[in-house]
Design an enzyme around this catalytic site. Structure first.
Site, short mmCIF file in Angstrom:
data_model
loop_
_atom_site.label_atom_id
_atom_site.label_comp_id
_atom_site.label_asym_id
_atom_site.label_seq_id
_atom_site.Cartn_x
_atom_site.Cartn_y
_atom_site.Cartn_z
N ASP A 69 32.57 41.66 45.33
CA ASP A 69 32.61 42.13 46.70
C ASP A 69 31.96 43.50 46.86
O ASP A 69 31.34 43.79 47.88
CB ASP A 69 34.06 42.17 47.20
CG ASP A 69 34.61 40.79 47.47
OD1 ASP A 69 33.80 39.84 47.62
OD2 ASP A 69 35.84 40.64 47.53
N TYR A 186 41.37 47.04 50.20
CA TYR A 186 42.36 48.08 49.96
C TYR A 186 43.52 48.00 50.97
O TYR A 186 44.68 48.20 50.62
CB TYR A 186 41.66 49.45 50.04
CG TYR A 186 42.49 50.64 49.64
CD1 TYR A 186 43.69 50.50 48.94
CD2 TYR A 186 42.06 51.92 49.95
CE1 TYR A 186 44.43 51.61 48.57
CE2 TYR A 186 42.79 53.04 49.58
CZ TYR A 186 43.99 52.88 48.90
OH TYR A 186 44.72 53.97 48.53
N SER A 187 43.20 47.68 52.21
CA SER A 187 44.25 47.59 53.23
C SER A 187 45.30 46.56 52.85
O SER A 187 46.51 46.79 53.04
CB SER A 187 43.62 47.23 54.59
OG SER A 187 44.60 47.11 55.58
#
Length: 282
Positions: A69, A186-187
Site C-alpha cells: 500500500d 493508521y486510523s
C-alpha cells in the site's frame, strides 16, 4: 499500450513479481517503461525501456505500482501529478489497495482490452499556515495527515475546528485526519471506523486519547478543518507516512478535500465488502 512501472525494490519479492509483470506486458504486445536508475536492477530486457527519472510517465498510458500500500500511495501521487490512472500489483503481504495479486497477472489482459473500470479516490489538501496566513508547507494526501508530538511521550492538547466552528478538544498523543481510502490504514489501527471509498468523507481519529469520550468523527467530504495544538512542546505533521515537518508555534494545520483525486484501475469484480472480508476481517 505503455505501462510506467514503479517497483518497491526494498521488498524481497518485488524483483520476481516485476520480472513476471514484464513478461506479461511483452506477451500482450505492450511496453514497460521504468526510470533509468533501475536499469542496474533489471538490465536490458525485451519490451522494457528506461527513461530519465519520471519522463516516461508522460509517454505512458498507465502507472503500475509493484509492492504494498505504501508503494501504491507514492505511485498514486506521481500518477495524479501526471493525470494518469494507477494499478497496484501486490508484492507484499496485505496490500489492501492492490488491484492484482502476484498470481493474477493474466488479468492484465483485461486492461489492454478495455475491460476495467476506474474508481476515483478523494485526496486531502493539507497545509501548515502561520499566524499571518502564509502557507509554510503543503501536501496532497491519499491516506492521511497525522499531527503528533515530536521527541516526547507527553500528551498534547488538540483543538479541531470544522468550517471555522469548534468541533472537539481532546488530550491525546496526536490526531489522524484520513480519507475513506486511509480509513483502513493508521486510523483503523487507532480505533477508527472503516469507511467505504465511495462515501466521500473526512475522518478525525484521536491517537491514544486521554479521555473516554474521545472517539472518531466522520465528517462530510466538503468539510474544512483546522487543527491547533497547545504549543507546550514541538508538534509535527506527517502526510501519508512521509518525513515529518515541524509545526511552528502559533501555526495551524488546515485540511480539506483536494481538487485532485486518484484514478484507481479496478479489473476484478470483487466488491469493497469482498476485499474487506478477505484482507481485513480474515
Amino acid at each position: 499500450m505503455k505501462f510506467y512501472v514503479i517497483p518497491n525494490m526494498t521488498r524481497a519479492n518485488t524483483f520476481v513479481v516485476t520480472s513476471q509483470l514484464f513478461d506479461k506486458i511483452r506477451e500482450l504486445g505492450c511496453v514497460a517503461v521504468l526510470s533509468d536508475d533501475l536499469k542496474d536492477s533489471f538490465g536490458e530486457r525485451d519490451g522494457v525501456s528506461y527513461l530519465k527519472d519520471y519522463e516516461g510517465i508522460s509517454q505512458s498510458d498507465m502507472v503500475i505500482a509493484v509492492g504494498g500500500d505504501g508503494t501504491f500511495i507514492n505511485a498514486a501521487k506521481i500518477a495524479v501529478n501526471n493525470q494518469k490512472p494507477v494499478i497496484c500489483v501486490n508484492a507484499g503481504k496485505l496490500a489492501y489497495l492492490a488491484c492484482l495479486e502476484a498470481d493474477e497477472l493474466d488479468l492484465l489482459r483485461n486492461v489492454t482490452e478495455g475491460n476495467y473500470v476506474t474508481e476515483k479516490r478523494m485526496m486531502l489538501s493539507v497545509n501548515i499556515v502561520d499566524k499571518g496566513g502564509k502557507i509554510l508547507y503543503h501536501s496532497n494526501c491519499v491516506n492521511d495527515a497525522v499531527v503528533s508530538r515530536s521527541g516526547s511521550i507527553r500528551i498534547m492538547n488538540l483543538s479541531v475546528y470544522c468550517n471555522n466552528a469548534p468541533l472537539i478538544d481532546f488530550p491525546a498523543d496526536g490526531a489522524i485526519v484520513a480519507t475513506p481510502t486511509g480509513s483502513t490504514a493508521y486510523s483503523l489501527s487507532a480505533g477508527g471506523p472503516v469507511v467505504q471509498p465511495s462515501v466521500e468523507s473526512i475522518l478525525v481519529t484521536p491517537v491514544c486519547p486521554h479521555s473516554v469520550f474521545s472517539r472518531s468523527i466522520v465528517l462530510g467530504g466538503d468539510s474544512k478543518l483546522q487543527l491547533l495544538h497547545d504549543n507546550s512542546g514541538e508538534a509535527i505533521l506527517s502526510c501519508d507516512g512521509q518525513a515529518a515537518v515541524v509545526i511552528p508555534d502559533g501555526a495551524i494545520v488546515t485540511v480539506e478535500r483536494s481538487g485532485d483525486c486518484v484514478s484507481l484501475i479496478k479489473i476484478k469484480e470483487d466488491t469493497f465488502i469482498d476485499v474487506l472480508n478477505k484482507k481485513i476481517s480474515g
